[in-house]
Design an enzyme around this catalytic site. Structure first.
Site, PDB file in Angstrom:
ATOM      1  N   ASN A   9      32.867  34.463  51.179  1.00 49.99           N
ATOM      2  CA  ASN A   9      32.968  33.475  50.108  1.00 49.99           C
ATOM      3  C   ASN A   9      31.996  32.345  50.432  1.00 49.99           C
ATOM      4  O   ASN A   9      32.242  31.540  51.321  1.00 49.99           O
ATOM      5  CB  ASN A   9      34.418  32.957  50.058  1.00 49.99           C
ATOM      6  CG  ASN A   9      34.590  31.806  49.090  1.00 49.99           C
ATOM      7  OD1 ASN A   9      33.711  31.523  48.276  1.00 49.99           O
ATOM      8  ND2 ASN A   9      35.727  31.135  49.165  1.00 49.99           N
ATOM      9  N   TRP A  10      30.887  32.324  49.695  1.00 48.48           N
ATOM     10  CA  TRP A  10      29.849  31.317  49.979  1.00 48.48           C
ATOM     11  C   TRP A  10      30.210  29.943  49.418  1.00 48.48           C
ATOM     12  O   TRP A  10      29.449  28.985  49.613  1.00 48.48           O
ATOM     13  CB  TRP A  10      28.504  31.762  49.389  1.00 48.48           C
ATOM     14  CG  TRP A  10      27.915  32.976  50.045  1.00 48.48           C
ATOM     15  CD1 TRP A  10      28.425  33.692  51.104  1.00 48.48           C
ATOM     16  CD2 TRP A  10      26.681  33.625  49.695  1.00 48.48           C
ATOM     17  NE1 TRP A  10      27.602  34.735  51.422  1.00 48.48           N
ATOM     18  CE2 TRP A  10      26.512  34.718  50.574  1.00 48.48           C
ATOM     19  CE3 TRP A  10      25.699  33.391  48.718  1.00 48.48           C
ATOM     20  CZ2 TRP A  10      25.407  35.578  50.504  1.00 48.48           C
ATOM     21  CZ3 TRP A  10      24.601  34.244  48.652  1.00 48.48           C
ATOM     22  CH2 TRP A  10      24.460  35.319  49.546  1.00 48.48           C
ATOM     23  N   LYS A  11      31.304  29.851  48.699  1.00 47.79           N
ATOM     24  CA  LYS A  11      31.745  28.590  48.090  1.00 47.79           C
ATOM     25  C   LYS A  11      30.565  27.917  47.353  1.00 47.79           C
ATOM     26  O   LYS A  11      29.771  28.607  46.728  1.00 47.79           O
ATOM     27  CB  LYS A  11      32.351  27.660  49.145  1.00 47.79           C
ATOM     28  CG  LYS A  11      33.429  28.351  49.988  1.00 47.79           C
ATOM     29  CD  LYS A  11      34.284  27.390  50.732  1.00 47.79           C
ATOM     30  CE  LYS A  11      35.159  28.154  51.712  1.00 47.79           C
ATOM     31  NZ  LYS A  11      36.291  27.424  52.180  1.00 47.79           N
ATOM     32  N   HIS A  95      41.936  31.116  44.770  1.00 52.05           N
ATOM     33  CA  HIS A  95      41.580  30.520  46.070  1.00 52.05           C
ATOM     34  C   HIS A  95      42.275  29.157  46.201  1.00 52.05           C
ATOM     35  O   HIS A  95      42.428  28.436  45.212  1.00 52.05           O
ATOM     36  CB  HIS A  95      40.058  30.373  46.166  1.00 52.05           C
ATOM     37  CG  HIS A  95      39.613  30.017  47.556  1.00 52.05           C
ATOM     38  ND1 HIS A  95      39.652  28.721  48.029  1.00 52.05           N
ATOM     39  CD2 HIS A  95      39.163  30.786  48.578  1.00 52.05           C
ATOM     40  CE1 HIS A  95      39.220  28.720  49.285  1.00 52.05           C
ATOM     41  NE2 HIS A  95      38.920  29.954  49.643  1.00 52.05           N
ATOM     42  N   GLU A  97      41.270  26.392  47.194  1.00 49.66           N
ATOM     43  CA  GLU A  97      40.507  25.241  46.708  1.00 49.66           C
ATOM     44  C   GLU A  97      40.645  25.111  45.195  1.00 49.66           C
ATOM     45  O   GLU A  97      40.623  24.009  44.650  1.00 49.66           O
ATOM     46  CB  GLU A  97      39.038  25.362  47.159  1.00 49.66           C
ATOM     47  CG  GLU A  97      38.925  25.058  48.652  1.00 49.66           C
ATOM     48  CD  GLU A  97      37.860  25.817  49.396  1.00 49.66           C
ATOM     49  OE1 GLU A  97      36.930  26.350  48.775  1.00 49.66           O
ATOM     50  OE2 GLU A  97      37.960  25.875  50.641  1.00 49.66           O
ATOM     51  N   GLU A 167      45.663  33.591  52.978  1.00 52.78           N
ATOM     52  CA  GLU A 167      44.844  32.508  53.526  1.00 52.78           C
ATOM     53  C   GLU A 167      45.711  31.265  53.710  1.00 52.78           C
ATOM     54  O   GLU A 167      45.891  30.485  52.757  1.00 52.78           O
ATOM     55  CB  GLU A 167      43.692  32.183  52.576  1.00 52.78           C
ATOM     56  CG  GLU A 167      42.748  33.336  52.339  1.00 52.78           C
ATOM     57  CD  GLU A 167      41.362  32.850  51.957  1.00 52.78           C
ATOM     58  OE1 GLU A 167      40.404  33.236  52.622  1.00 52.78           O
ATOM     59  OE2 GLU A 167      41.241  32.041  51.006  1.00 52.78           O
ATOM     60  N   GLY A 173      38.617  26.525  56.686  1.00 55.79           N
ATOM     61  CA  GLY A 173      37.560  25.549  56.949  1.00 55.79           C
ATOM     62  C   GLY A 173      37.929  24.513  58.002  1.00 55.79           C
ATOM     63  O   GLY A 173      37.240  23.516  58.156  1.00 55.79           O
ATOM     64  N   SER A 213      39.203  30.481  58.809  1.00 57.64           N
ATOM     65  CA  SER A 213      38.439  30.283  60.050  1.00 57.64           C
ATOM     66  C   SER A 213      38.239  31.567  60.852  1.00 57.64           C
ATOM     67  O   SER A 213      38.292  31.558  62.087  1.00 57.64           O
ATOM     68  CB  SER A 213      39.093  29.188  60.911  1.00 57.64           C
ATOM     69  OG  SER A 213      39.067  27.957  60.214  1.00 57.64           O
ATOM     70  N   GLY A 234      34.846  32.412  54.892  1.00 58.33           N
ATOM     71  CA  GLY A 234      34.088  31.311  54.297  1.00 58.33           C
ATOM     72  C   GLY A 234      32.904  30.951  55.181  1.00 58.33           C
ATOM     73  O   GLY A 234      31.849  31.591  55.156  1.00 58.33           O
ATOM     74  N   GLY A 235      33.071  29.924  56.015  1.00 56.88           N
ATOM     75  CA  GLY A 235      31.983  29.372  56.817  1.00 56.88           C
ATOM     76  C   GLY A 235      31.156  30.402  57.574  1.00 56.88           C
ATOM     77  O   GLY A 235      29.923  30.349  57.553  1.00 56.88           O
TER      78      GLY A 235
HETATM   79  C1  PEP Z   1      37.733  30.850  52.502  1.00 55.59           C
HETATM   80  O1  PEP Z   1      37.024  30.052  51.913  1.00 55.59           O
HETATM   81  O2  PEP Z   1      38.333  31.712  51.870  1.00 55.59           O
HETATM   82  C2  PEP Z   1      37.854  30.724  53.953  1.00 55.59           C
HETATM   83  C3  PEP Z   1      38.697  31.501  54.560  1.00 55.59           C
HETATM   84  O3  PEP Z   1      37.054  29.785  54.577  1.00 55.59           O
HETATM   85  P1  PEP Z   1      36.782  29.648  56.173  1.00 55.59           P
HETATM   86  O4  PEP Z   1      36.522  31.031  56.701  1.00 55.59           O
HETATM   87  O5  PEP Z   1      35.631  28.738  56.287  1.00 55.59           O
HETATM   88  O6  PEP Z   1      38.058  29.088  56.759  1.00 55.59           O
END
Ligand code: PEP
Length: 252
Positions: A9-11, A95, A97, A167, A173, A213, A234-235
């Site tokens: 997920n590049w957000k 998600h 967010e 999640e 994040g 994470s 994500g990251g």
């Molecule tokens: C996500 O955005 O779904 C996520 C899990 O982010 P991160 O891996 O950065 O925690």
């Protein structure tokens, strides 16, 4: 045996040149990886570019959101049919967010899931508890409510095109990952819930990703858990080498 599925997920992080270098970096690193599904989910405006860049590769493309209508006066929204039209296979829905920053409700999320499935997309439906909900022992009930409402109108026959992503919001994040035991407990709870809501067959077949994470260093321990079938990243999906290492850790 469920096929693992790792999605990035590049957000709202990448521009066009990042998209190009990420995909061109990732392709050779994962070209010989077999036995799992791989997807990247760029911002809407780069979907077409990434679909073109990933042609003839084992990387598929997903969007990070969609709307609940096919067409009409909905300024700023994007229909699932439009995502399909540009070559997307997946869409992330619900998600944290979008739930917590954009105020999406379970009801809206359910309508999005139904609409995306009817447009021919596969859905990654995210669920997960806030830190205070975990600390007050509400994890299972929060996740159960999100699942039962989010999948309320989803028929058993469509569940082969739904992946769930657990999640925990406190792990997204933040660098703070759920331990493999904490994640496995919730994944097992979700699988039992699928059995009550649907059938033993669906319980066995639906993939449940872990997200929060995930990094190359913790990916294998998480994905070795029996009910964890891959990751939503994500990251660490923003660097081709770390995303490739997570993908390789998911292969059984
Ligand atoms: C996500 O955005 O779904 C996520 C899990 O982010 P991160 O891996 O950065 O925690």
């Amino acid at each position: 045996m469920r096929k693992p599925f790792v999605a990035g997920n590049w957000k709202m992080y990448t521009d066009s040149s990042d998209a190009e270098s990420l995909v061109n970096g990732l392709k050779p690193l994962v070209s010989d990886v077999k036995g799992l599904d791989i997807a990247v989910c760029p911002p809407f405006v780069y979907l077409q570019q990434v679909v073109n860049l990933t042609k003839n590769s084992n990387i598929r493309v997903g969007a990070q959101n969609c709307y609940v209508e096919s067409r009409g006066a909905f300024t700023g929204e994007v229909a699932p049919e439009m995502l399909k039209d540009v070559g997307c296979d997946y869409v992330i829905i619900g998600h944290s967010e979008r739930r917590h920053i954009l105020g999406e409700t379970d009801d809206l999320i359910c309508r999005k899931v139904v609409k995306a499935l009817s447009a021919g997309l596969e859905v990654i439906l995210c669920v997960g508890e806030l830190l205070e909900e975990r600390e007050t022992g509400k994890t299972d009930s929060v996740v159960e409510t999100q699942l039962s409402n989010g999948l309320k109108e989803v028929a058993a026959g469509d569940m082969s095109r739904v992946t769930l992503a657990y999640e925990p919001v406190w792990a997204i994040g933040t660098g703070r990952t759920a331990t493999p035991d904490q994640a496995q407990d919730v994944h097992a709870f979700i699988r039992r819930w699928l059995g009550t809501r649907y059938s033993p067959d669906i319980t066995d077949k639906v993939r449940i990703q872990y997200g929060g994470s995930v990094k190359p260093e913790n990916a294998k321990d998480l994905m070795d858990c029996p009910d964890i079938d891959g990751a939503l990243v994500g990251g660490a999906s923003l660097k081709s080498d770390s995303f490739a290492a997570i993908i390789k850790a998911a292969v059984h």
